[in-house]
Design an enzyme around this catalytic site. Structure first.
Site, PDB file in Angstrom:
ATOM      1  N   TYR A 137       0.942  -1.105   0.075  1.00  0.00           N
ATOM      2  CA  TYR A 137       0.097   0.042   0.055  1.00  0.00           C
ATOM      3  C   TYR A 137       0.641   1.185  -0.022  1.00  0.00           C
ATOM      4  CZ  TYR A 137      -4.145   2.886   1.107  1.00  0.00           C
ATOM      5  OH  TYR A 137      -5.124   4.074   0.862  1.00  0.00           O
ATOM      6  N   LYS A 176       1.026   4.129  -3.075  1.00  0.00           N
ATOM      7  CA  LYS A 176       0.287   5.298  -3.131  1.00  0.00           C
ATOM      8  C   LYS A 176       1.729   6.236  -3.045  1.00  0.00           C
ATOM      9  CE  LYS A 176      -3.912   4.407  -2.334  1.00  0.00           C
ATOM     10  NZ  LYS A 176      -4.835   5.018  -3.140  1.00  0.00           N
TER      11      LYS A 176
HETATM   12  N1  LIG Z   1     -10.521   5.456   3.725  1.00  0.00           N
HETATM   13  C1  LIG Z   1      -9.493   5.937   3.827  1.00  0.00           C
HETATM   14  O1  LIG Z   1      -9.173   6.393   5.075  1.00  0.00           O
HETATM   15  C2  LIG Z   1      -8.409   6.518   2.722  1.00  0.00           C
HETATM   16  C3  LIG Z   1      -7.339   7.132   3.108  1.00  0.00           C
HETATM   17  C4  LIG Z   1      -6.276   7.308   2.076  1.00  0.00           C
HETATM   18  C5  LIG Z   1      -6.641   7.041   0.959  1.00  0.00           C
HETATM   19  N2  LIG Z   1      -7.705   6.583   0.414  1.00  0.00           N
HETATM   20  C6  LIG Z   1      -7.698   6.219  -1.013  1.00  0.00           C
HETATM   21  O2  LIG Z   1      -9.009   6.657  -1.300  1.00  0.00           O
HETATM   22  C7  LIG Z   1      -9.571   5.622  -2.443  1.00  0.00           C
HETATM   23  C8  LIG Z   1     -11.103   5.190  -1.981  1.00  0.00           C
HETATM   24  O3  LIG Z   1     -11.005   4.591  -0.917  1.00  0.00           O
HETATM   25  P1  LIG Z   1     -12.284   4.322   0.084  1.00  0.00           P
HETATM   26  O4  LIG Z   1     -11.738   4.444   1.404  1.00  0.00           O
HETATM   27  O5  LIG Z   1     -13.534   5.035  -0.364  1.00  0.00           O
HETATM   28  O6  LIG Z   1     -12.496   2.700  -0.178  1.00  0.00           O
HETATM   29  P2  LIG Z   1     -13.914   2.091  -0.602  1.00  0.00           P
HETATM   30  O7  LIG Z   1     -13.478   0.453  -0.318  1.00  0.00           O
HETATM   31  O8  LIG Z   1     -15.102   2.666   0.321  1.00  0.00           O
HETATM   32  O9  LIG Z   1     -14.358   2.220  -2.139  1.00  0.00           O
HETATM   33  C9  LIG Z   1     -13.221   1.793  -3.101  1.00  0.00           C
HETATM   34  C10 LIG Z   1     -14.338   1.451  -4.478  1.00  0.00           C
HETATM   35  O10 LIG Z   1     -13.179   1.088  -5.424  1.00  0.00           O
HETATM   36  C11 LIG Z   1     -13.890  -0.010  -6.053  1.00  0.00           C
HETATM   37  N3  LIG Z   1     -12.913  -0.786  -6.557  1.00  0.00           N
HETATM   38  C12 LIG Z   1     -11.938  -1.827  -6.018  1.00  0.00           C
HETATM   39  N4  LIG Z   1     -11.170  -2.290  -6.700  1.00  0.00           N
HETATM   40  C13 LIG Z   1     -11.492  -1.822  -8.121  1.00  0.00           C
HETATM   41  C14 LIG Z   1     -11.353  -2.147  -9.458  1.00  0.00           C
HETATM   42  N5  LIG Z   1     -10.257  -2.991  -9.723  1.00  0.00           N
HETATM   43  N6  LIG Z   1     -11.780  -1.593 -10.383  1.00  0.00           N
HETATM   44  C15 LIG Z   1     -12.840  -0.600 -10.279  1.00  0.00           C
HETATM   45  N7  LIG Z   1     -13.339  -0.296  -8.904  1.00  0.00           N
HETATM   46  C16 LIG Z   1     -12.591  -0.827  -7.940  1.00  0.00           C
HETATM   47  C17 LIG Z   1     -14.762  -0.727  -4.972  1.00  0.00           C
HETATM   48  O11 LIG Z   1     -15.688  -1.688  -5.651  1.00  0.00           O
HETATM   49  C18 LIG Z   1     -15.258   0.398  -4.162  1.00  0.00           C
HETATM   50  O12 LIG Z   1     -16.477   0.933  -4.476  1.00  0.00           O
HETATM   51  C19 LIG Z   1      -8.731   4.420  -2.392  1.00  0.00           C
HETATM   52  O13 LIG Z   1      -7.721   4.701  -3.267  1.00  0.00           O
HETATM   53  C20 LIG Z   1      -7.865   4.529  -1.048  1.00  0.00           C
HETATM   54  O14 LIG Z   1      -6.750   3.992  -1.171  1.00  0.00           O
HETATM   55  C21 LIG Z   1      -8.678   6.007   1.269  1.00  0.00           C
END
Ligand SMILES: NC(=O)c1ccc[n+]([C@@H]2O[C@H](COP(=O)([O-])OP(=O)(O)OC[C@H]3O[C@@H](n4cnc5c(N)ncnc54)[C@H](O)[C@@H]3O)[C@@H](O)[C@H]2O)c1
Length: 259
Positions: A155, A159
């Site tokens: 991860y 990132k």
């Molecule tokens: N939630 C956090 O704390 C956080 C912090 C920093 C960064 N992020 C980043 O934010 C982004 C969204 O995360 P989130 O927390 O909303 O996650 P989440 O799991 O709620 O949503 C992620 C979405 O991506 C979709 N997905 C997964 N694999 C996929 C693929 N191969 N093709 C298309 N869609 C796909 C899933 O179906 C889901 O709808 C991610 O890139 C994550 O790394 C999240």
């Protein structure tokens, strides 16, 4: 006046969490939305919400790791709405986060890199082709874990890769006279399904409540983020309010990386 009237935005992983909130906020500011997700019914749910609020949106099934699906999604966007103005590379997975380094299978490492980094490369490539004459804004969702360590090798590496890929795209577009801006966003912990699922991997944490309390401790602001905290950053980078920003890192983390 709506900040994004007449623009079209494509959000990957738009069926949940940050992608859903970003899609809804962009649509609320007048953009036509293409909401894509590997989980098509989740993407359609986001579209239903946007339409109920009077917005314009379509959903598309889209596995971001598949090159041919990227081409189809961008072609459909251009056919349906006439332009692609904003791309939010949001889809991501936590994958091996929490596993000991010694136990991570190479295939599991590759899976994380494929969704979190390879797919962002493909998205940027397609967006440059679609936007190089008309202009646009590419927004890559990285993480605080693209700046500091602590989330596991795959991860963190994926990132961190997004952070520098973003700068590379920004410089490339500028040097070639393409009117495309490219910036990354670095969220702190936001309480979404991705973070909740990590509970099974964190040693000494038995419940979601314990995980939440442990994570709050690390944010000087005293709370975790909510999806709209990040969606508002996406809106800023999508709009002309950020017209002098490219290759930048927008850190929205409640002070996590300030410690
Ligand atoms: N939630 C956090 O704390 C956080 C912090 C920093 C960064 N992020 C980043 O934010 C982004 C969204 O995360 P989130 O927390 O909303 O996650 P989440 O799991 O709620 O949503 C992620 C979405 O991506 C979709 N997905 C997964 N694999 C996929 C693929 N191969 N093709 C298309 N869609 C796909 C899933 O179906 C889901 O709808 C991610 O890139 C994550 O790394 C999240």
């Amino acid at each position: 006046m709506a900040k994004l009237g007449g623009k079209t935005a494509l959000v990957t992983g738009g069926g949940s969490g940050l992608g859903e909130a970003s899609s809804e906020i962009l649509a609320g500011e007048g953009a036509s939305l293409v909401v894509t997700d590997v989980n098509e019914s989740a993407a359609q749910h986001t579209v239903d919400i946007i339409r109920q609020r009077g917005g314009s949106a379509i959903s598309l099934a889209h596995d971001v790791t598949k090159k041919d699906e990227w081409s189809k999604v961008v072609q459909t966007t251009l056919r349906e709405f006439g332009s692609l103005d904003v791309l939010v590379n949001n889809a991501g997975v936590s994958g091996t986060s929490g596993l000991p380094m010694e136990d991570i299978e190479f295939e599991a490492w590759r899976e994380v890199m494929s969704v979190n980094l390879d797919a962002v490369f493909m998205g940027c490539q397609e967006a440059i082709i679609a936007m190089k004459d008309t202009g646009g804004s590419i927004i890559n969702i990285s993480s605080i874990m693209g700046i500091v360590g602590g989330a596991g090798a795959a991860y963190n590496a994926s990132k961190g890769g997004v952070r520098l890929l973003t700068k590379s795209v920004a410089v490339y577009c500028g040097n070639n006279g393409y009117p495309i801006r490219c910036n990354s966003i670095h969220p702190g912990y936001i309480w979404t399904p991705m973070v909740r699922n990590v509970v099974d991997f964190v040693p000494d944490v038995e419940s979601e409540e314990e995980l939440q309390a442990m994570l709050i401790e690390r944010h000087p602001i005293g709370r975790l983020g909510v999806p709209d905290d990040i969606a508002n950053g996406v809106l800023f980078l999508a709009s002309d309010a950020s017209s002098f920003m490219t290759g930048s890192e927008l850190v929205i983390d409640g002070g996590y990386t300030a410690v």
